[in-house]
Design a protein around this motif. Sequence first.
Motif, PDB file in Angstrom:
ATOM      1  N   PRO A  91     -12.697  -3.886  31.516  1.00  0.00           N
ATOM      2  CA  PRO A  91     -12.809  -5.197  32.199  1.00  0.00           C
ATOM      3  C   PRO A  91     -14.331  -5.608  32.232  1.00  0.00           C
ATOM      4  N   MET A  92     -14.624  -6.986  31.972  1.00  0.00           N
ATOM      5  CA  MET A  92     -16.085  -7.354  31.972  1.00  0.00           C
ATOM      6  C   MET A  92     -16.371  -7.707  33.483  1.00  0.00           C
ATOM      7  N   HIS A  93     -17.443  -7.242  34.271  1.00  0.00           N
ATOM      8  CA  HIS A  93     -17.882  -7.826  35.439  1.00  0.00           C
ATOM      9  C   HIS A  93     -19.419  -8.008  35.337  1.00  0.00           C
ATOM     10  N   PRO A  94     -19.861  -8.905  34.651  1.00  0.00           N
ATOM     11  CA  PRO A  94     -21.130  -9.276  34.417  1.00  0.00           C
ATOM     12  C   PRO A  94     -22.135  -9.592  36.083  1.00  0.00           C
ATOM     13  N   THR A  95     -23.175  -9.107  35.880  1.00  0.00           N
ATOM     14  CA  THR A  95     -23.604  -9.317  37.332  1.00  0.00           C
ATOM     15  C   THR A  95     -24.981 -10.077  36.878  1.00  0.00           C
ATOM     16  N   THR A  96     -25.143 -10.841  35.504  1.00  0.00           N
ATOM     17  CA  THR A  96     -26.224 -11.587  35.474  1.00  0.00           C
ATOM     18  C   THR A  96     -25.738 -12.951  34.670  1.00  0.00           C
ATOM     19  N   LEU A  97     -26.375 -14.042  34.779  1.00  0.00           N
ATOM     20  CA  LEU A  97     -26.052 -15.049  33.897  1.00  0.00           C
ATOM     21  C   LEU A  97     -26.002 -14.662  32.675  1.00  0.00           C
ATOM     22  N   TYR A  98     -27.122 -14.083  32.204  1.00  0.00           N
ATOM     23  CA  TYR A  98     -27.093 -13.642  30.856  1.00  0.00           C
ATOM     24  C   TYR A  98     -25.844 -12.969  30.451  1.00  0.00           C
ATOM     25  N   GLY A  99     -25.355 -11.823  30.999  1.00  0.00           N
ATOM     26  CA  GLY A  99     -24.165 -11.036  30.828  1.00  0.00           C
ATOM     27  C   GLY A  99     -22.887 -12.119  30.730  1.00  0.00           C
ATOM     28  N   ALA A 100     -23.007 -12.941  31.616  1.00  0.00           N
ATOM     29  CA  ALA A 100     -21.842 -13.739  31.590  1.00  0.00           C
ATOM     30  C   ALA A 100     -21.765 -14.708  30.448  1.00  0.00           C
ATOM     31  N   SER A 101     -22.913 -15.329  30.100  1.00  0.00           N
ATOM     32  CA  SER A 101     -23.054 -16.220  28.909  1.00  0.00           C
ATOM     33  C   SER A 101     -22.493 -15.525  27.590  1.00  0.00           C
ATOM     34  N   LYS A 102     -22.876 -13.949  27.615  1.00  0.00           N
ATOM     35  CA  LYS A 102     -22.176 -13.372  26.623  1.00  0.00           C
ATOM     36  C   LYS A 102     -20.736 -13.314  26.572  1.00  0.00           C
ATOM     37  N   VAL A 103     -19.982 -13.084  27.858  1.00  0.00           N
ATOM     38  CA  VAL A 103     -18.659 -12.775  28.051  1.00  0.00           C
ATOM     39  C   VAL A 103     -18.026 -14.281  27.428  1.00  0.00           C
ATOM     40  N   SER A 104     -18.813 -15.197  28.002  1.00  0.00           N
ATOM     41  CA  SER A 104     -18.310 -16.463  27.405  1.00  0.00           C
ATOM     42  C   SER A 104     -18.200 -16.876  26.146  1.00  0.00           C
ATOM     43  N   GLY A 105     -19.405 -16.628  25.372  1.00  0.00           N
ATOM     44  CA  GLY A 105     -19.327 -16.765  23.821  1.00  0.00           C
ATOM     45  C   GLY A 105     -18.216 -15.705  23.287  1.00  0.00           C
ATOM     46  N   GLU A 106     -17.872 -14.516  23.729  1.00  0.00           N
ATOM     47  CA  GLU A 106     -16.869 -13.529  23.021  1.00  0.00           C
ATOM     48  C   GLU A 106     -15.471 -14.432  23.089  1.00  0.00           C
ATOM     49  N   GLN A 107     -15.182 -15.023  24.490  1.00  0.00           N
ATOM     50  CA  GLN A 107     -14.014 -15.551  24.560  1.00  0.00           C
ATOM     51  C   GLN A 107     -13.965 -16.857  23.623  1.00  0.00           C
ATOM     52  N   LEU A 108     -14.926 -17.677  23.361  1.00  0.00           N
ATOM     53  CA  LEU A 108     -15.132 -18.732  22.762  1.00  0.00           C
ATOM     54  C   LEU A 108     -14.651 -18.291  20.981  1.00  0.00           C
ATOM     55  N   VAL A 109     -15.286 -17.186  20.691  1.00  0.00           N
ATOM     56  CA  VAL A 109     -15.068 -16.632  19.244  1.00  0.00           C
ATOM     57  C   VAL A 109     -13.892 -16.206  19.071  1.00  0.00           C
ATOM     58  N   ALA A 110     -13.385 -15.637  20.238  1.00  0.00           N
ATOM     59  CA  ALA A 110     -11.740 -15.042  19.897  1.00  0.00           C
ATOM     60  C   ALA A 110     -10.882 -16.118  19.910  1.00  0.00           C
ATOM     61  N   ALA A 111     -11.101 -17.378  20.729  1.00  0.00           N
ATOM     62  CA  ALA A 111     -10.283 -18.461  20.815  1.00  0.00           C
ATOM     63  C   ALA A 111     -10.207 -19.284  19.503  1.00  0.00           C
ATOM     64  N   TYR A 112     -11.490 -19.316  18.768  1.00  0.00           N
ATOM     65  CA  TYR A 112     -11.651 -20.012  17.780  1.00  0.00           C
ATOM     66  C   TYR A 112     -10.715 -18.998  16.382  1.00  0.00           C
ATOM     67  N   ARG A 113     -10.785 -17.775  16.614  1.00  0.00           N
ATOM     68  CA  ARG A 113     -10.027 -17.064  15.499  1.00  0.00           C
ATOM     69  C   ARG A 113      -8.439 -17.143  15.807  1.00  0.00           C
ATOM     70  N   SER A 114      -8.141 -17.408  17.127  1.00  0.00           N
ATOM     71  CA  SER A 114      -6.713 -17.429  17.346  1.00  0.00           C
ATOM     72  C   SER A 114      -6.080 -18.772  16.999  1.00  0.00           C
ATOM     73  N   GLN A 115      -6.926 -19.725  17.428  1.00  0.00           N
ATOM     74  CA  GLN A 115      -6.581 -21.139  17.358  1.00  0.00           C
ATOM     75  C   GLN A 115      -6.796 -22.044  16.163  1.00  0.00           C
ATOM     76  N   TYR A 116      -7.806 -21.532  15.418  1.00  0.00           N
ATOM     77  CA  TYR A 116      -8.096 -22.099  14.086  1.00  0.00           C
ATOM     78  C   TYR A 116      -8.380 -21.348  12.806  1.00  0.00           C
ATOM     79  N   GLY A 117      -8.212 -20.202  13.222  1.00  0.00           N
ATOM     80  CA  GLY A 117      -8.247 -19.206  11.983  1.00  0.00           C
ATOM     81  C   GLY A 117      -9.672 -18.765  11.238  1.00  0.00           C
ATOM     82  N   LEU A 118     -10.515 -19.366  12.340  1.00  0.00           N
ATOM     83  CA  LEU A 118     -11.785 -19.070  11.940  1.00  0.00           C
ATOM     84  C   LEU A 118     -12.206 -17.419  12.210  1.00  0.00           C
ATOM     85  N   TYR A 119     -12.276 -16.341  11.190  1.00  0.00           N
ATOM     86  CA  TYR A 119     -12.244 -15.129  11.214  1.00  0.00           C
ATOM     87  C   TYR A 119     -13.505 -14.590  11.951  1.00  0.00           C
TER      88      TYR A 119
END
Length: 308
Positions: free
Chosen positions: A132-160
């Motif tokens: 599990p992700m438990h970022p302690t910095t805003l930078y780390g949290a921003s990377k978690v957010s980016g990863e989730q966006l990439v995964a969502a575009y992959r599942s919803q829009y088929g962007l590999y």
Amino acid sequence: MSAGAVMVTGAAGLVGNAVRVMLEQAGRDVIPVDRVAATEEGRPIVQCDVTEVHRLHAVVLGRQLSGVIHCGAFSGPMVARDNPPAMVAVNIVGTANVLELARIHGASRFIFCSSTSAYGGTEQDLVSEDVPMHPTTLYGASKVSGEQLVAAYRSQYGLYGASLRLSWVYGPRRTTDCIIRQMITDALAGKPTRLPFGRRFYRQFIHVEDAARALITAFDQPNLPRNTYNVTGGSYLTFPEIADAVRAVLPSADISIAEGDDPVDDRQTQFDIGAAERDLGFSPRISLADGIRNYADWLGKQSASKGR
């Protein structure tokens, strides 16, 4: 994989530049963009901030886009610490902008340059991507957010897409805070290095060329079963052990290290890179010893050129 150009964001930065150069040397069609126009190693980079939506689309207009390797971002927990809104705008909203660009222009690949900072502190003996992700910095949290966006575009829009969690990147062209750079530059200048922390603190470095190669390898893989991958240089060393590696290259290095944790970094255990080895065929090629020698040569040349 479809034909067309590869957009590389952050193409004037440490990792983005290395990605761009490797692609261009391989004869690939590249659209290199960065927030400021630049010419690196004789190659022009297009000015385009990832927060400028219309500019992003204008840069791609009339080009066939095969995919994006997204390296454009604030590059560590030590950067923009006093400007949280900018971190959100660039690292989170900027990532969403580039994903949408890729979707609209029919790209078939999207590789996101994430960070092991996304984990926060870790305690497992060997940290897999499923911890599990438990970022302690805003930078780390921003990377978690980016990863989730990439995964969502992959599942919803088929962007590999997939996200590579890079550990601390070092090597030629790194100019932001880095203990290896500090140790080398002090030794080259005949100055002692006195670190007020780190005697029992571990860090996992990866040479910039290995980091770039991992991103390109992921981009070129036809099928990746995971959304995320750990990518490190394979070493797990305390600051004194890193200092020993520097002394092996520069015997005159005078380095002492006090007790205590790094105040701007998480205490982390070793990251498992087995998934990257299995799915990407990636393993680091540049040992820390060779990487330090390479970095020291580059820093020495930079110092000599400035002294002229």
